[in-house]
Enzyme design. Sequence first.
Site, PDB file in Angstrom:
ATOM      1  N   GLU A 117      39.847  29.955  47.244  1.00  0.00           N
ATOM      2  CA  GLU A 117      40.316  30.287  48.598  1.00  0.00           C
ATOM      3  C   GLU A 117      39.239  30.930  49.461  1.00  0.00           C
ATOM      4  O   GLU A 117      39.210  30.733  50.679  1.00  0.00           O
ATOM      5  CB  GLU A 117      41.543  31.205  48.550  1.00  0.00           C
ATOM      6  CG  GLU A 117      42.824  30.531  48.060  1.00  0.00           C
ATOM      7  CD  GLU A 117      42.965  30.553  46.539  1.00  0.00           C
ATOM      8  OE1 GLU A 117      41.992  30.935  45.846  1.00  0.00           O
ATOM      9  OE2 GLU A 117      44.055  30.198  46.037  1.00  0.00           O
ATOM     10  N   PHE A 120      57.128  38.014  41.860  1.00  0.00           N
ATOM     11  CA  PHE A 120      55.989  37.265  41.333  1.00  0.00           C
ATOM     12  C   PHE A 120      55.076  36.815  42.482  1.00  0.00           C
ATOM     13  O   PHE A 120      55.543  36.279  43.477  1.00  0.00           O
ATOM     14  CB  PHE A 120      56.479  36.041  40.541  1.00  0.00           C
ATOM     15  CG  PHE A 120      55.341  35.191  40.040  1.00  0.00           C
ATOM     16  CD1 PHE A 120      54.439  35.707  39.106  1.00  0.00           C
ATOM     17  CD2 PHE A 120      55.150  33.903  40.506  1.00  0.00           C
ATOM     18  CE1 PHE A 120      53.371  34.943  38.657  1.00  0.00           C
ATOM     19  CE2 PHE A 120      54.091  33.129  40.062  1.00  0.00           C
ATOM     20  CZ  PHE A 120      53.196  33.656  39.133  1.00  0.00           C
ATOM     21  N   GLN A 121      53.821  37.067  42.350  1.00  0.00           N
ATOM     22  CA  GLN A 121      52.786  36.751  43.349  1.00  0.00           C
ATOM     23  C   GLN A 121      53.079  37.379  44.712  1.00  0.00           C
ATOM     24  O   GLN A 121      52.781  36.794  45.751  1.00  0.00           O
ATOM     25  CB  GLN A 121      52.566  35.235  43.462  1.00  0.00           C
ATOM     26  CG  GLN A 121      51.935  34.680  42.193  1.00  0.00           C
ATOM     27  CD  GLN A 121      51.369  33.295  42.322  1.00  0.00           C
ATOM     28  OE1 GLN A 121      51.878  32.480  43.078  1.00  0.00           O
ATOM     29  NE2 GLN A 121      50.321  33.016  41.560  1.00  0.00           N
ATOM     30  N   LYS A 175      58.599  32.472  52.408  1.00  0.00           N
ATOM     31  CA  LYS A 175      59.047  31.170  51.903  1.00  0.00           C
ATOM     32  C   LYS A 175      60.349  30.732  52.581  1.00  0.00           C
ATOM     33  O   LYS A 175      60.529  29.554  52.887  1.00  0.00           O
ATOM     34  CB  LYS A 175      59.235  31.244  50.386  1.00  0.00           C
ATOM     35  CG  LYS A 175      59.618  29.897  49.818  1.00  0.00           C
ATOM     36  CD  LYS A 175      59.419  29.768  48.345  1.00  0.00           C
ATOM     37  CE  LYS A 175      59.638  28.312  47.940  1.00  0.00           C
ATOM     38  NZ  LYS A 175      59.541  28.116  46.507  1.00  0.00           N
ATOM     39  N   MET A 217      16.255  39.196  47.369  1.00  0.00           N
ATOM     40  CA  MET A 217      16.212  40.260  48.362  1.00  0.00           C
ATOM     41  C   MET A 217      16.392  41.637  47.702  1.00  0.00           C
ATOM     42  O   MET A 217      15.749  42.614  48.113  1.00  0.00           O
ATOM     43  CB  MET A 217      17.285  40.034  49.429  1.00  0.00           C
ATOM     44  CG  MET A 217      17.195  40.981  50.599  1.00  0.00           C
ATOM     45  SD  MET A 217      15.557  40.962  51.361  1.00  0.00           S
ATOM     46  CE  MET A 217      15.823  39.842  52.729  1.00  0.00           C
TER      47      MET A 217
HETATM   48  C1  LIG Z   1      28.852  38.803  47.763  1.00  0.00           C
HETATM   49  C2  LIG Z   1      27.569  39.557  47.814  1.00  0.00           C
HETATM   50  N1  LIG Z   1      27.189  40.285  46.731  1.00  0.00           N
HETATM   51  C3  LIG Z   1      26.021  40.979  46.771  1.00  0.00           C
HETATM   52  C4  LIG Z   1      25.225  40.962  47.860  1.00  0.00           C
HETATM   53  C5  LIG Z   1      23.934  41.773  47.910  1.00  0.00           C
HETATM   54  N2  LIG Z   1      22.775  40.881  48.025  1.00  0.00           N
HETATM   55  C6  LIG Z   1      22.172  40.632  49.209  1.00  0.00           C
HETATM   56  S1  LIG Z   1      20.905  39.555  49.083  1.00  0.00           S
HETATM   57  C7  LIG Z   1      21.111  39.437  47.428  1.00  0.00           C
HETATM   58  C8  LIG Z   1      20.207  38.562  46.612  1.00  0.00           C
HETATM   59  C9  LIG Z   1      20.430  37.123  46.858  1.00  0.00           C
HETATM   60  O1  LIG Z   1      19.765  36.380  45.879  1.00  0.00           O
HETATM   61  P1  LIG Z   1      19.615  34.821  45.986  1.00  0.00           P
HETATM   62  O2  LIG Z   1      20.917  34.200  46.286  1.00  0.00           O
HETATM   63  O3  LIG Z   1      18.923  34.313  44.781  1.00  0.00           O
HETATM   64  O4  LIG Z   1      18.720  34.644  47.294  1.00  0.00           O
HETATM   65  P2  LIG Z   1      17.220  35.163  47.572  1.00  0.00           P
HETATM   66  O5  LIG Z   1      17.303  36.555  48.099  1.00  0.00           O
HETATM   67  O6  LIG Z   1      16.455  35.075  46.301  1.00  0.00           O
HETATM   68  O7  LIG Z   1      16.714  34.220  48.607  1.00  0.00           O
HETATM   69  C10 LIG Z   1      22.176  40.234  46.985  1.00  0.00           C
HETATM   70  C11 LIG Z   1      22.584  40.366  45.586  1.00  0.00           C
HETATM   71  C12 LIG Z   1      25.685  40.204  48.965  1.00  0.00           C
HETATM   72  N3  LIG Z   1      25.004  40.160  50.099  1.00  0.00           N
HETATM   73  N4  LIG Z   1      26.833  39.497  48.896  1.00  0.00           N
END
Ligand SMILES: Cc1ncc(C[n+]2csc(CCOP(=O)(O)OP(=O)(O)O)c2C)c(N)n1
Length: 577
Positions: A51, A113-114, A163, A481
């Site tokens: 979803e 439920f749900q 529902k 990042m």
């Molecule tokens: C749902 C979610 N969880 C955690 C983060 C924190 N976060 C920001 S950038 C990043 C790393 C992303 O890694 P990748 O997808 O390999 O991309 P890259 O930075 O290597 O280009 C994370 C964990 C986020 N932005 N969104």
Amino acid sequence: MSTLMNGATMLLECLVREGVDCIFGYPGGVTIPFYDALYEHHVRHVLVRHEENAAFAAEGYARSTGKVGVCCATSGPGATNLTTGLVDALMDSIPIVAITGQVNSKLIGSDAFQEADTFGTTRSCTKHNYLVKRLEDLVQIVHEAFYVAASGRPGPVLVDVTKDVLTGQGHYQPVTAIHLPGYKVFTEGHTGQIRRAAQMIQEAERPLLYTGGGIISAGASAELRQLVELTDIPVVSTLMGLGGLASTHPNFISMPGMHGSYAANMAMTESDLLIALGTRFDDRVTGRLAAFAPHAKVIHVDIDPAEVGKIRTPEVPIVGDVKRVLGKLNKLLAENPAAPSEPLAAARRAWWRKVRAWKEEHPLQPSTSDTEIKPQHLMAEIDRVSQGQAIVCSDVGQHQMWAAQLIRFNEPRLWINSGGLGSMGFGVPSAMGAQFARPDKLVFALAGDGGFQMSIPELGTIAANGLPIKIVVMNNGYLGMVRQWQELFYNNRMSGVTLECFPDAEKLAGAYGFKGRTIDKPWELGPALDEAVKEPGPYLLNVKVTPFECVYPMVPAGAGIQEMVLGPPRPVEVPAK
Ligand SMILES: Cc1ncc(C[n+]2csc(CCOP(=O)(O)OP(=O)(O)O)c2C)c(N)n1
């Protein structure tokens, strides 16, 4: 006399009247009556694999067209799975309507439920939300939901339908008008303030247009271009506003902020007049607020009164639709062209010389290597094949920042990414929504190896619907990042960021019946992207890039935006013996 129908059919009738042609969703117990109404209906339902991705796909649809995107989910876990997408749409002001099923109205509060308190849970995740417990309210509410989602500052609206409303019988009564006494949209802007703005623009020595996503949601690109042509002012655009003015326009500087360019950040810092259009002074743009644009007076145009003065008090606040406000401003400027005094004209020329010098001193440049693929090289190649015309739906991380820096967008609604919330897992499903909405367009889903692995289930949706999306994974083997921050600010103690085990792209795509490939040599990059673009169906290109690259420029957290780190620390030079 209208025919008797059940609530589910009535709901569908409302959607048809709102022009909905595509719904992204996932069914469940209480929404079966709705799915039954959808059976053999011309409105297309796209069965996603989770979803959250229904909401992201609805956003992709909305972001690429400006129309309201629609998603639906069942009660309980279906509805709670939508919440990330709802907040994402809220943060970036994207118009979507989410329909959720709810347990029978008589069971609400009984831990049926749900049953989940979707209305309570999504209150802060939406621009507005509704719980429909009476069939006679359904039609009015659904049309209101579309109106609220699309009007004023756009945003997500959720309609939770019990529902018994879906199964109850009644007659469809068309809604002819929406009256919402507590909901006012200010579109015109104050004439006196617009006049003041025009005068300040004509008198400023170092003016700068600071444009945001509002330009795109208001459809104000033509007005922005006209303003630029009337005034010859340089333009910086936030992450959300890219494409609002063509990246190839001679007045376009680039993106400011944490990973913005040197020129954009210096222009912000030295400007004496910031003309902020449809933008919200986000902390990723301003850096340390006390150091932000210290010499500038501010004109702030925004449709949302809550944004004006929220972060920075403007000298000229204008609450209104940026398209209409710019239309009036342009008219004033065109009808009353001020011949600048020679000292003012000289100051303007000196300002442009400065801005150009900053651009030349530290340009945003793709870096390449003979032996490995640099991330920036990948973005330059995507830029080459897309020619400023492709839709690029990005995930979140380093790749997103390099893409924003290096890929050009010559129209609005081509650059689609999760700006405010920064939701990993956004790139691939938003590309599905964009490709459904724009079958004529070349659509890229760009993701890191982290975010892509959040989206793998949607390869099924892509394959089942034959969506010719080009999925490009910038694979650096890390949550790049976060690794960058650990390298720069935590003494390179890499904790919880290593992504061992990435699936074989050829086998993974092959398992879904489409083509995939992994490359790691720089000379393979151009031909591989050309091959992906030529392929009539979906394509998964896994690009292994140099792992320890950092995105620069970078404004460290808490610093002023002029305190950019422009590149890696230079290696210490060892004196020759
Ligand atoms: C749902 C979610 N969880 C955690 C983060 C924190 N976060 C920001 S950038 C990043 C790393 C992303 O890694 P990748 O997808 O390999 O991309 P890259 O930075 O290597 O280009 C994370 C964990 C986020 N932005 N969104």
